[in-house]
Design a protein around this motif. Structure first.
Motif, PDB file in Angstrom:
ATOM      1  N   TYR B 107      44.177  53.516  -2.238  1.00  0.00           N
ATOM      2  CA  TYR B 107      45.485  53.790  -1.632  1.00  0.00           C
ATOM      3  C   TYR B 107      46.326  54.681  -2.543  1.00  0.00           C
ATOM      4  N   THR B 110      45.132  58.273  -2.328  1.00  0.00           N
ATOM      5  CA  THR B 110      45.578  58.901  -1.080  1.00  0.00           C
ATOM      6  C   THR B 110      46.974  59.464  -1.249  1.00  0.00           C
ATOM      7  N   GLN B 111      47.847  58.676  -1.822  1.00  0.00           N
ATOM      8  CA  GLN B 111      49.226  59.115  -1.959  1.00  0.00           C
ATOM      9  C   GLN B 111      49.385  60.199  -3.013  1.00  0.00           C
ATOM     10  N   LEU B 114      48.386  63.329  -1.226  1.00  0.00           N
ATOM     11  CA  LEU B 114      49.372  63.807  -0.256  1.00  0.00           C
ATOM     12  C   LEU B 114      50.569  64.446  -0.948  1.00  0.00           C
ATOM     13  N   ARG B 115      50.845  64.033  -2.174  1.00  0.00           N
ATOM     14  CA  ARG B 115      52.015  64.559  -2.884  1.00  0.00           C
ATOM     15  C   ARG B 115      51.694  65.783  -3.719  1.00  0.00           C
ATOM     16  N   GLN B 116      50.401  65.986  -4.014  1.00  0.00           N
ATOM     17  CA  GLN B 116      50.009  67.093  -4.883  1.00  0.00           C
ATOM     18  C   GLN B 116      49.738  68.328  -4.034  1.00  0.00           C
ATOM     19  N   ARG B 124      43.188  63.724   3.774  1.00  0.00           N
ATOM     20  CA  ARG B 124      42.732  63.704   5.172  1.00  0.00           C
ATOM     21  C   ARG B 124      41.230  63.482   5.237  1.00  0.00           C
ATOM     22  N   TYR B 127      40.259  59.856   4.887  1.00  0.00           N
ATOM     23  CA  TYR B 127      40.453  59.012   6.073  1.00  0.00           C
ATOM     24  C   TYR B 127      39.539  59.435   7.226  1.00  0.00           C
ATOM     25  N   GLU B 128      39.210  60.718   7.287  1.00  0.00           N
ATOM     26  CA  GLU B 128      38.261  61.146   8.314  1.00  0.00           C
ATOM     27  C   GLU B 128      36.883  60.560   8.059  1.00  0.00           C
ATOM     28  N   ARG B 158      38.922  55.019  15.262  1.00  0.00           N
ATOM     29  CA  ARG B 158      40.183  55.170  14.532  1.00  0.00           C
ATOM     30  C   ARG B 158      40.966  53.869  14.492  1.00  0.00           C
ATOM     31  N   ALA B 161      39.362  51.680  11.874  1.00  0.00           N
ATOM     32  CA  ALA B 161      39.665  52.165  10.529  1.00  0.00           C
ATOM     33  C   ALA B 161      41.099  51.810  10.142  1.00  0.00           C
ATOM     34  N   ALA B 162      42.035  52.027  11.069  1.00  0.00           N
ATOM     35  CA  ALA B 162      43.437  51.747  10.773  1.00  0.00           C
ATOM     36  C   ALA B 162      43.657  50.258  10.566  1.00  0.00           C
TER      37      ALA B 162
END
Lengths: 198, 198
Positions: B107, B110-111, B114-116, B124, B127-128, B158, B161-162
């Motif tokens: 986790y 992931t973050q 997303l921030r870099q 992405r 998660y794909e 999906r 997964a979620a």
DNA sequence: GTCTATAGGAAGATAGAC
DNA sequence: GTCTATCTTCCTATAGAC
């Protein structure tokens, strides 16, 4: 800069910190950037808060309060059970789509709290409040609509909280809004089935 | 220190980085701490990787591969549909309970991604790949058991997964293992209902 | 209560010997 | 390919004037 009472400055700095962190992410947000966002000089931050950690603690409790309110507002009782679930999820989902950065911030703050010694209770409290919000909503629905549940209230509340959490995070990562309509339909059908007593 | 080819050193440093990040969290993990974990000096890190970002990119792709394998191994076809879902989830859940820090790390990464700037595709992709793993499993089950689904495969994949993601994160935050038995029962019943065609 | 200036430390990355 | 030593930058936090 105008002189303000410390309590008001703390509120301003907390809101500025939320904006800065939602924009830049938690690790890249410095006391300097928060001061700049609030339009004050660096030492004002350290005058109002003993440390950066204390400020982040204020950010966590504030933003958790915001989002519990969002969940409670979104998923409140409506005319029928189906309306309540469907419209409620749509309202919540609209909020996620409108403020993705702030939702992402809640995940980042959870992980910050879990990694910061002494802050673990803040992370747990955050997630307990989400579950409590769902518990209250379920109890309201039980009273106003006379529902009987197929599963115990605590189980349903935690399941809803976890599912909302997972769907939100997956949407924030993958975007791709069109793909979620079918998933939300499946979810709402499942929830309606869990609370219905047909 | 023994002289190793760069490719092997890169692998060692990537694994050392995963251990250090799982233990200390991503933001607190420095190139120095990774070098110490690997038992080499700081400049070896910068000799094998152009930058810390490049090393983290290697960490993300490596750990994503690990976890796709975990999901595929856990939720593989068994004798009956009910067994497949129930035993599969139990196997996955056992892995989460045995390695909470590594799951938390996924986790955090992931973050970070997303921030870099420039790293969003890695998040992405992560998660794909999870969704693809579920898609493959569903297709296997359809062929080996002749299932018909109530919902389209991509929607189901999906959704699974979620949901897995949300349940895992909530468990990592709240702990409290005993509370999850009922939730997992509810989930497995729901999944069995979605794929059953009675 | 707010400011400028700076102390003190830790990070990523590099230089150059071996 | 690996090491020690160092450069440069940016951070949190504090000192002291106003």
């Amino acid at each position: 800069m105008a002189r303000l009472p410390s309590a008001e400055r703390r509120r301003q700095l907390t809101e500025a910190a939320i904006r800065a962190m939602a924009r830049d992410g938690v690790p890249r947000t410095t006391t300097r950037s928060i001061a700049a966002e609030a339009g004050v000089s660096l030492s004002v931050v350290h005058y109002c808060f003993d440390s950066k950690q204390q400020l982040i603690e204020s950010v966590i409790t504030t933003i958790t309060g915001h989002y519990v309110t969002v969940v409670k507002e979104a998923i409140r009782p409506r005319n029928t059970l189906e309306d309540t679930v469907r419209v409620g999820f749509q309202a919540y989902w609209g909020h996620v789509r409108a403020h993705p950065d702030e939702h992402m911030l809640t995940y980042e703050l959870t992980q910050y709290a879990l990694r910061q010694p002494g802050f673990e209770p803040l992370a747990r409290r955050q997630y307990e409040l989400y579950a409590e919000a769902y518990t209250e909503l379920i109890d309201q629905l039980r009273q106003s609509m006379g529902l009987r549940l197929r599963v115990p209230v605590p189980v349903l509340a935690r399941y809803l909280a976890a599912m909302t959490d997972g769907l939100t995070l997956n949407f924030l990562v993958l975007g791709d809004e069109s793909a979620w309509a079918g998933i939300l339909d499946t979810v709402t059908a499942h929830i309606a089935g869990l609370v219905h007593d047909d």
